[in-house]
Write a protein that holds these residues in place. Structure first.
Motif, PDB file in Angstrom:
ATOM      1  N   GLY B  82       0.828  -1.208   0.000  1.00  0.00           N
ATOM      2  CA  GLY B  82       0.000   0.000   0.000  1.00  0.00           C
ATOM      3  C   GLY B  82       0.856   1.248   0.000  1.00  0.00           C
ATOM      4  O   GLY B  82       0.585   2.203  -0.703  1.00  0.00           O
ATOM      5  N   GLU B  85       2.367   1.825  -3.342  1.00  0.00           N
ATOM      6  CA  GLU B  85       1.329   2.316  -4.250  1.00  0.00           C
ATOM      7  C   GLU B  85       1.100   3.813  -4.033  1.00  0.00           C
ATOM      8  O   GLU B  85       0.941   4.571  -4.980  1.00  0.00           O
ATOM      9  N   LYS B  88       3.809   5.775  -5.509  1.00  0.00           N
ATOM     10  CA  LYS B  88       3.653   5.772  -6.966  1.00  0.00           C
ATOM     11  C   LYS B  88       2.652   6.856  -7.369  1.00  0.00           C
ATOM     12  O   LYS B  88       2.864   7.599  -8.325  1.00  0.00           O
ATOM     13  N   ASP B 119      13.374   7.118 -14.408  1.00  0.00           N
ATOM     14  CA  ASP B 119      12.423   6.101 -14.863  1.00  0.00           C
ATOM     15  C   ASP B 119      11.002   6.648 -14.895  1.00  0.00           C
ATOM     16  O   ASP B 119      10.297   6.512 -15.892  1.00  0.00           O
TER      17      ASP B 119
END
Lengths: 918, 166
Positions: B82, B85, B88, B119
């Motif tokens: 989590g 995420e 992100k 990236d």
């Protein structure tokens, strides 16, 4: 010139800017970018190359077509070391155009025999690895030419579909041409002979990884000669001589891993193999004979891992690290996160990932009994950890495996909820969505397929939506790759089943994507079209979404499918979508819009004649909904709808209730106009409707009763209903249907039939048979009236009536009205002549019909009914109030008729105020 | 704790000075290497990065350093998938900037050797390109078509394979 300047004045005027003396210059300045001008070509080369590597081949091609600098970078050798051609049409011409860029190509994936033929035209002489699927048609000749031109080849994999046309001759050719071969894995060869295997042993000294998977026969004796082999798989291969295996294979000096999954290996051979010095891992998943032997134990084999259904696989894998503390479900992840330089172990793990993904997928596909516990306890979690493998083909197979193992029944698209929710709990949704975001189309499609299948479960669907899956699927639905778009549309189809996610799909642009998809693949691909139309059908069931479907051009797209697509699955979903689009007559104009689309109604009429029952059902449903619009109704009739739907009703006596309901429903819709009613009667529609009225399903009697009610308005039809034995059918409905609506409409049909108009018609029409007819008519009439009376009495609570009779208080009437109300009857809409007929019936000599007419008018005018106002205004025009007051005050009328009439009068007063304000 | 809260100073091309914690500085391989050379007390000159971009990159380094610290503290147990995420999502929001700045961030990430930033910013650009025609891409990046008609014809045949569906 003048015009240009004036345009500018207008625009600047809004911004209150004084017109400058040189408008052209001003214009240029204001039009320039608000942001800094940067020259993106100034990005460092390696960054641009990294950018390319984040894109699909199609996007790479577009980016390289923008300018010279980037075109040059696009052909950098590092972007061309591996190539996956599976989703592209690949032939000799394409290969030749790619050839200059493939000088340093090491790795190639292809799909199908035609692509295989084209490989040599790439002239990729440095190719090290070739991997192909869909290889059923590849021949020895093709394979021999490929290996002859790529003598540096180190790895060749063909499968998982069976290479039925490849024989040992091709394997010999491989052995002779590719001395550097390290890995060969072939699926579904009929007979791998000793010659072939010995040739490999002789000419390929580096051969360490051999797989003859799902073969019919493999010479196990010769395999004992491949001294270099470290990893050997004969998973799924039949007629193995295990005696020979026991005798020879444990002597192979380098043998580290053996895969005998899905074979008939027994405990003694397993023991013998485990006694091999070098062996570390034996994979024997799904081997029934081994599993039967409950006494079998591996405890005595130290440092050997047996992977079998009855063992804890994760724990076993963790033991490979000589570290029993790590026995979580992420042993593959743990292994990868630990920086270890143990080359042997790494090779074992990479091999294991591959063979496990293969066997798990095969087992999932066979939907074999007895694996329930395995899937819940280990299999699902194994697939999830394999999905995180660095090997792309393992990831893909694991995702396909997930998509497959949750499905119990392909036909009904039913899934195992326990398995689906286990995947969700273990974090599978996030992993799948992650894969779906990859640039690799193979991963995208398999991940989307898994998400789609899992989303049949409502809890999983919710998780998918919460994790942002709807945006991702809507994005994939825009893919130029048909397979990806198809699976994504399937996902949206499953997610749009409930009410919860429709709004989110619309917000993510899913509706437009689905409509565009239909246009994009209108002439090819039933799968993608069926899913897109199915999703749109679900979405169109929602009021707001149906408007968006129309705005996105959905009406045109769906009508196009209904008109010209030849696939029944697509026709069915397109018709269902049109039916749902037309179901919101009150809130949007889609109903009319569908009818106005050229050829729509003709196509739907045509589809009612389809050999496929689902298509007939949805087409009839669409025509039913469309017939609510007056213009559509007449246009359907003009397109031959009456004949087609009568024929459909005639032929559906053994069909599903869904089809029967809609066939009768469409006739009900059409029969709203008397002209159509007459046509339906003339075409022979009465008899099948009577048959449907006798159906077991209440949904069917409802529509059949509705159609018969409308038909009975016409005296000619009424007589036909009597002649075809319809009175008893209607009487049965009226007295015993579970649907109140069916009983109500059956009663009204009978009332039309026996209010006197039919008798006049019968007397005029047939004089010679008049007497005998009138005799039987009398009997039918008595029976009908008796049941109408019984029906009405059911809605008349004696106590409430007594109270209402003695008191003029509104509360008493309201109580009667509430008790008599049939909720769904509020949706019925009557024409002026129908209302007129009930008003006239108030004066009928039969007191039962008087009461029935008052009862009907009560239902049609109850405040809150959809068309109550409309009916009130029709009654005002027919001067009904006077007749009602007469009925209410009449000495001869029954109590029910009087009280119902008083309620109707009260209803009219209620609507009076509304009518005046309009 | 004491060492991780230690700060260093970097200088942008505009001469502005930025303070950052050692932890944040470690996100950049270049700065880490330079510190080895210059010593911690010196100001680290980063003349390839302007102040606007530097401020943005500082923000990124701080966020990621904090995330790593939190992860170390509880052994990654509470943060789990989590937390990753969430980071992100933060990255995605962070990179929603005007094209010119995004370009500068990529250059800075490349120069400062901040791999994760390089990236994700490359991915952000890739997402802008996905599904677009060459003409649309030129518009986004303000690129002039410098191909001759002959070259364009050659390009078409060169790229045709990628547009052919199986």
């Amino acid at each position: 010139m003048n015009r240009r300047v004036r345009r500018k004045v207008a625009r600047k005027g809004k911004e209150k800017v004084v017109l400058p003396s040189y408008p052209e210059i001003r214009d240029e300045v204001s039009d320039s970018y608000p942001e800094r001008l940067v020259d993106w070509r100034g990005l460092p080369d390696d960054t641009v190359i990294q950018l390319f590597s984040c894109l699909s081949y199609r996007d790479r091609a577009s980016l390289s077509s923008t300018c010279r600098t980037w075109r040059l970078l696009a052909s950098s050798p590092c972007l061309w070391t591996s190539l996956d051609l599976r989703s592209h049409r690949f032939d000799a011409t394409m290969a030749s155009s790619l050839s200059p860029r493939c000088v340093h190509l090491h790795k190639l994936r292809f799909r199908g025999a035609e692509s295989a033929d084209a490989i040599i035209h790439l002239q990729a002489r440095n190719l090290r690895e070739i991997s192909g699927d869909y290889c059923r048609k590849i021949t020895d000749a093709t394979l021999a030419v490929i290996v002859a031109r790529h003598e540096l080849l180190e790895s060749l994999q063909l499968g998982p579909d069976f290479c039925e046309r490849i024989s040992s001759d091709a394997i010999k050719a491989i052995a002779h041409c590719c001395p550097r071969l390290r890995k060969i894995r072939l699926s579904g060869i009929r007979d791998v002979s000793s010659d072939a295997i010995n040739a490999l042993a002789k000419h390929c000294p580096n051969l360490t990884d051999v797989g003859f998977i799902d073969c019919l026969k493999v010479d196990e004796l010769a395999l004992g000669n491949v001294l270099s082999v470290r990893f050997l798989s004969v998973a799924g291969t039949s007629s193995m001589n295990w005696g020979v295996v026991s005798h020879l294979w444990h002597k192979l000096p380098n043998l580290t891993g053996v895969d005998v999954s899905r074979t008939d290996i027994g405990p003694s051979t397993v023991s013998r193999l485990l006694s091999s010095q070098s062996l570390r891992v034996l994979c024997a998943l799904n081997c029934p004979i081994l599993e039967e032997d409950t006494s079998f134990s591996t405890n005595k084999y130290k440092n050997k891992l047996l992977i079998a259904l009855f063992n804890d696989i994760f724990k076993g894998l963790a033991s490979l690290f000589f570290d029993d503390t790590k026995n979580g479900k992420n042993v593959f992840l743990d292994w990868r996160s630990v920086k270890n330089n143990n080359k042997d172990l790494n090779e074992i793990m990479i091999w294991l990932e591959w063979i496990l993904s293969h066997t798990l997928l095969r087992s999932a596909e066979s939907s074999q009994q007895g694996l329930e516990n395995f899937w819940v306890e280990q299999g699902g979690a194994l697939l999830l950890s394999l999905m995180q493998s660095p090997q792309e083909d393992v990831q893909e197979r694991a995702a396909t495996g997930l998509a497959t193992f949750v499905v119990i029944d392909d036909e009904n698209a039913s899934i195992d909820c326990g398995r689906a929710e286990a995947v969700m709990r273990d974090g599978g949704i996030r992993l799948l969505l992650g894969l779906a975001k990859s640039w690799r189309e193979g991963l995208q499609s398999e991940a989307a397929k898994a998400i789609a299948n899992l989303s049949v479960n409502a809890n999983v669907a919710k998780a998918v939506a919460e994790e942002g899956g709807i945006d991702i699927l809507a994005g994939l639905a825009r893919s130029m790759n048909k397979l990806v778009a198809e699976e994504a549309a399937g996902g949206l189809w499953n997610l749009s089943v409930g009410e919860e996610h429709k709004g989110a799909i619309a917000a993510a642009g899913g509706i437009q994507a689905l409509v565009d998809l239909i246009f994009k693949w209108s002439s090819s691909g039933d799968g993608v079209l069926e899913r897109a139309a199915g999703a749109l059908a679900n979405l169109a069931a929602d009021d707001k979404c149906s408007t968006e479907v129309a705005l996105a051009g959905g009406v045109h797209a769906l009508v196009m499918l209904a008109r010209s697509c030849k696939f029944e699955g697509v026709q069915e979903q397109a018709a269902r979508a049109l039916a749902n689009l037309a179901a919101h007559g009150d809130s949007n104009s889609n109903n009319a819009a569908v009818g106005q689309e050229a050829g729509a109604l003709e196509a739907l009429v045509q589809l009612t004649r389809s050999p496929h029952e689902g298509v007939r059902q949805e087409a009839a449903g669409a025509l039913w909904n469309l017939s609510f619009d007056d213009r559509n109704r007449e246009a359907i009739a003009a397109a031959g709808g009456v004949q087609a739907l009568v024929a459909l009703a005639q032929s559906c006596s053994n069909a599903s209730p869904g089809l029967q309901e809609r066939a009768a429903g469409a006739l009900w819709g059409l029969s709203v106009s008397e002209a159509n009613s007459i046509a339906i009667g003339r075409e022979g529609g009465v008899a099948p409707l009577i048959a449907l009225a006798r159906s077991e399903a209440e949904d069917v009697h409802e529509t059949a009763a509705g159609a018969l009610w409308n038909l009975a308005f016409n005296p000619g039809n009424a007589l036909r209903i009597v002649e075809e034995g319809g009175v008893s059918a209607l009487v049965d409905l009226c007295s015993s249907s579970l649907s109140k609506m069916a009983r109500f409409m059956a009663a009204l049909a009978l009332a039309y039939m026996f209010d006197g108009r039919m008798d006049e018609f019968a007397l005029v029409g047939t004089s010679s048979e008049g007497i005998s007819k009138s005799v039987s008519l009398d009997g039918a009439r008595r029976m009908a009236l008796k049941h109408i009376e019984a029906f009405i009495l059911m809605f008349s609570d004696p106590q409430a009536f007594a109270a209402a009779a003695t008191s003029s208080a509104p509360a008493a009437l309201a109580q009667v009205s509430e008790g008599a109300r049939i909720q769904e009857a509020g949706h019925l809409r009557c024409s002026g002549s129908e209302i007129g007929r009930f008003v006239a019936m108030l004066r009928n000599p039969s007191s039962i019909l008087k009461a029935c007419a008052a009862f009907a008018l009560l239902q049609f005018t109850i405040p809150g009914g959809r068309h109550a106002m409309h009916h009130a205004s029709l009654m005002q025009n027919a001067c009904a109030a006077r007749v009602l007051r007469g009925a209410a005050a009449s000495a001869t009328a029954p109590l029910e008729a009087k009280i119902f009439a008083r309620i109707v009068l009260r209803n009219l007063e209620y609507h009076q105020t509304d009518l005046q304000t309009i | 704790m004491a060492s991780s809260s230690k700060t260093i100073t970097v200088v942008s091309s505009d001469g502005d000075e930025f303070e950052m914690t050692m932890k944040a500085a470690e996100q950049s391989k270049l700065i880490t290497h330079m510190l080895d050379e210059f010593g911690v007390s010196d100001k680290v000159p980063l003349y390839n990065v302007n102040s606007e971009t530097m401020a943005k990159v500082m923000e990124y380094c701080k966020k990621h350093a904090d995330h790593e610290a939190a992860k170390e503290e509880d052994g990654g147990a509470a943060i789990g998938a989590g937390g990753e995420e969430e980071l992100k999502k933060w990255d995605d929001e962070f990179l929603k900037v005007e094209n010119g700045l995004l370009f500068n961030i990529i250059l800075a990430a490349n120069y400062l050797e901040i791999k994760s930033l390089l990236d994700s910013s490359c991915q952000a650009v890739a997402d802008m390109i996905k599904g677009k025609t060459p003409e649309q891409i030129r518009e986004i990046f303000n690129i002039k078509n410098d191909f001759t008609p002959e070259e364009e014809a050659k390009l078409r045949s060169e790229n045709e394979w990628a547009f052919q569906e199986d």
